[in-house]
Design an enzyme around this catalytic site. Structure first.
Site, short mmCIF file in Angstrom:
data_model
loop_
_atom_site.label_atom_id
_atom_site.label_comp_id
_atom_site.label_asym_id
_atom_site.label_seq_id
_atom_site.Cartn_x
_atom_site.Cartn_y
_atom_site.Cartn_z
N LYS A 196 0.83 -1.21 0.00
CA LYS A 196 0.00 0.00 0.00
C LYS A 196 0.86 1.25 0.00
O LYS A 196 0.49 2.27 -0.59
CB LYS A 196 -0.96 0.00 1.20
CG LYS A 196 -2.11 -0.96 1.03
CD LYS A 196 -3.21 -0.70 2.04
CE LYS A 196 -4.34 -1.70 1.90
NZ LYS A 196 -5.31 -1.63 3.00
N LYS A 204 -4.00 -11.18 -6.85
CA LYS A 204 -5.24 -11.38 -6.08
C LYS A 204 -6.38 -10.54 -6.67
O LYS A 204 -6.13 -9.41 -7.12
CB LYS A 204 -4.95 -10.94 -4.64
CG LYS A 204 -6.10 -11.05 -3.68
CD LYS A 204 -5.75 -10.42 -2.33
CE LYS A 204 -5.95 -8.92 -2.33
NZ LYS A 204 -6.09 -8.30 -1.02
N LYS A 258 -10.59 -5.08 -5.06
CA LYS A 258 -11.48 -3.98 -5.44
C LYS A 258 -10.68 -2.74 -5.84
O LYS A 258 -11.21 -1.82 -6.45
CB LYS A 258 -12.45 -3.66 -4.30
CG LYS A 258 -11.82 -3.42 -2.95
CD LYS A 258 -12.86 -3.45 -1.83
CE LYS A 258 -12.20 -3.66 -0.48
NZ LYS A 258 -13.10 -4.09 0.57
P1 TYM Z 1 -10.68 -6.35 3.17
O1 TYM Z 1 -11.77 -5.35 3.30
O2 TYM Z 1 -9.51 -6.02 2.30
O3 TYM Z 1 -11.23 -7.73 2.71
C1 TYM Z 1 -12.31 -8.34 3.39
C2 TYM Z 1 -12.14 -9.84 3.46
O4 TYM Z 1 -12.09 -10.40 2.14
C3 TYM Z 1 -10.94 -11.23 2.03
N1 TYM Z 1 -10.47 -11.15 0.64
C4 TYM Z 1 -10.33 -12.20 -0.18
N2 TYM Z 1 -10.54 -13.52 0.01
C5 TYM Z 1 -10.31 -14.34 -1.04
N3 TYM Z 1 -9.88 -13.90 -2.25
C6 TYM Z 1 -9.66 -12.59 -2.49
N4 TYM Z 1 -9.24 -12.17 -3.68
C7 TYM Z 1 -9.88 -11.68 -1.42
N5 TYM Z 1 -9.77 -10.33 -1.30
C8 TYM Z 1 -10.13 -10.03 -0.04
C9 TYM Z 1 -9.94 -10.64 3.01
O5 TYM Z 1 -8.96 -11.57 3.38
C10 TYM Z 1 -10.85 -10.27 4.16
O6 TYM Z 1 -11.12 -11.40 4.96
N6 TYM Z 1 -8.12 -5.70 7.30
C11 TYM Z 1 -9.27 -6.37 6.81
C12 TYM Z 1 -10.56 -5.93 7.50
C13 TYM Z 1 -10.48 -6.09 8.97
C14 TYM Z 1 -10.49 -7.31 9.68
C15 TYM Z 1 -10.39 -6.95 11.06
C16 TYM Z 1 -10.56 -8.65 9.30
C17 TYM Z 1 -10.40 -5.09 9.86
N7 TYM Z 1 -10.33 -5.60 11.14
C18 TYM Z 1 -10.35 -7.92 12.05
C19 TYM Z 1 -10.55 -9.61 10.31
C20 TYM Z 1 -10.42 -9.24 11.66
C21 TYM Z 1 -9.37 -6.03 5.33
O7 TYM Z 1 -8.80 -5.11 4.87
O8 TYM Z 1 -10.18 -6.74 4.64
#
Ligand code: TYM
Length: 336
Positions: A116, A199, A202
């Protein structure tokens, strides 16, 4: 009546734009599967979202949208606590305490921070670096035993575990050490349709790389039609050798519920054109009812706001218990 104590589970998604089928497969779908077994807390991680630039009105809209999507996907507000992260101030408060047992080196070597920072070179801020500590606070506040996430969050989960153990060692038993719940082979990492070495994300500049949960049927079919495969013509699961086809097979497997082997059989002797069309149709069929339900919920503003208000109150109650314990352990004067 005997009270049954379920283990707790926490997970969250950032309301930072469209939600992809990667988010759905890696996270939300598993939340729905686990919600009967665990006491679940699910949040829209808006505090995390502002670590990159957000437009205020859009962030507000995305947050409400995301909560409606959770419910539309089958996350049951009667069973789970659904809330907006910034509504529970304990997340920031615990982050501060955890910061005092975190070393800068642990954060600067995080893969996602490095990625990032490179992508947002004009806005490398302390929040971006501290992001995994806020995530640890999210999880540890609820004494979560399990955290269902995609494979990209594994390193952050490891830090959460390290911080829980470090705090427990220093101050005495306080936090449950959380376990990640990451799908084993397929689904933990859905890849970009345009470049299967990356990956699905979004934030990809190429919208053909991802399918969002709100893409319409034509868009879904078009994006799958364009999906990168290979010069072979066999629909076979071999992630190393055939990453594009394997990714499509994974998506098809998740949305049909069939085993990978049965999915392969469905396309024996058929070409990539038929295969991509079938995957697209399957995904479009699966998303249509979710989209309809979400559209309905977006109009039920009072109902949704009640869920979020109740959710924040419930979350606060659990979070406050942990935070009080932490404040006592570190020696904050409570006036008693
Ligand atoms: P975020 O918003 O980037 O993504 C949300 C969830 O989707 C999963 N994910 C994927 N899984 C499979 N294939 C993909 N291409 C893919 N892209 C995203 C991510 O692994 C995630 O589970 N930091 C986290 C949000 C968060 C969080 C937390 C998660 C904040 N606090 C505490 C767990 C526990 C995040 O940015 O997710």
């Amino acid at each position: 009546m005997e009270e049954i104590h379920k283990s707790k589970l926490f997970s969250a998604i950032q309301p930072s734009g469209a939600v992809t089928i990667g988010n759905y497969i890696g996270a939300i779908k598993n939340w729905v599967r686990l919600q009967d077994e665990y006491e679940c807390f699910f949040a829209a991680a808006d505090l995390h979202a502002i670590t990159v630039k957000q437009e205020a009105a859009q962030l507000r809209k995305n947050t409400f949208d995301l909560m409606a999507l959770f419910v539309a996907c089958g996350v049951d507000p009667e069973k789970c606590v659904l809330f907006v992260q910034s509504h529970v101030s304990a997340h920031c408060e615990l982050t501060w305490v955890l910061n005092t047992i975190t070393y800068p080196g642990e954060l600067s070597r995080m893969t996602q921070f490095k990625d990032k920072s490179a992508r947002h070179a004009e806005n490398v801020n302390m929040g971006l670096m501290d992001y995994p500590v806020l995530m640890a606070a999210d999880i540890l506040l609820y004494q979560a035993a399990l955290v269902p996430v995609g494979a990209d969050q594994k390193q952050h989960l490891e830090l959460s575990r390290d911080l829980a153990m470090r705090f427990n060692n220093r101050y005495g038993e306080t936090f449950t050490v959380p376990e990640p719940y990451i799908l084993k082979d397929s689904g933990a990492r859905i890849m970009s349709l345009a470049d299967p070495s990356k990956k699905m994300s979004k934030s990809d500049e190429n919208p053909n790389g991802f399918i969002t949960m709100s893409d319409d049927r034509d868009t879904i079919l078009r994006k799958f039609k364009r999906a990168v495969t290979d010069s072979d013509s066999q629909v076979r699961y071999a992630p190393e050798e055939k990453p594009g086809v394997s990714n499509l097979l994974t998506i098809y497997h998740v949305f049909t519920g069939k085993s990978i082997a049965d999915c392969e059989k469905d396309f024996a002797g058929k070409g990539y054109g038929d295969f991509k069309l079938a995957v697209g149709e399957t995904v479009a069929d699966a998303l249509a009812p979710i989209q309809q339900e979400k559209a309905r919920l977006l109009k039920e503003k009072d109902y949704m706001n009640d869920i979020l208000k109740q959710g924040a109150e419930n979350a606060f109650r659990t979070a406050r218990r942990t935070l009080s314990k932490v404040y006592r352990k570190v020696g904050f004067y409570s006036g008693e």
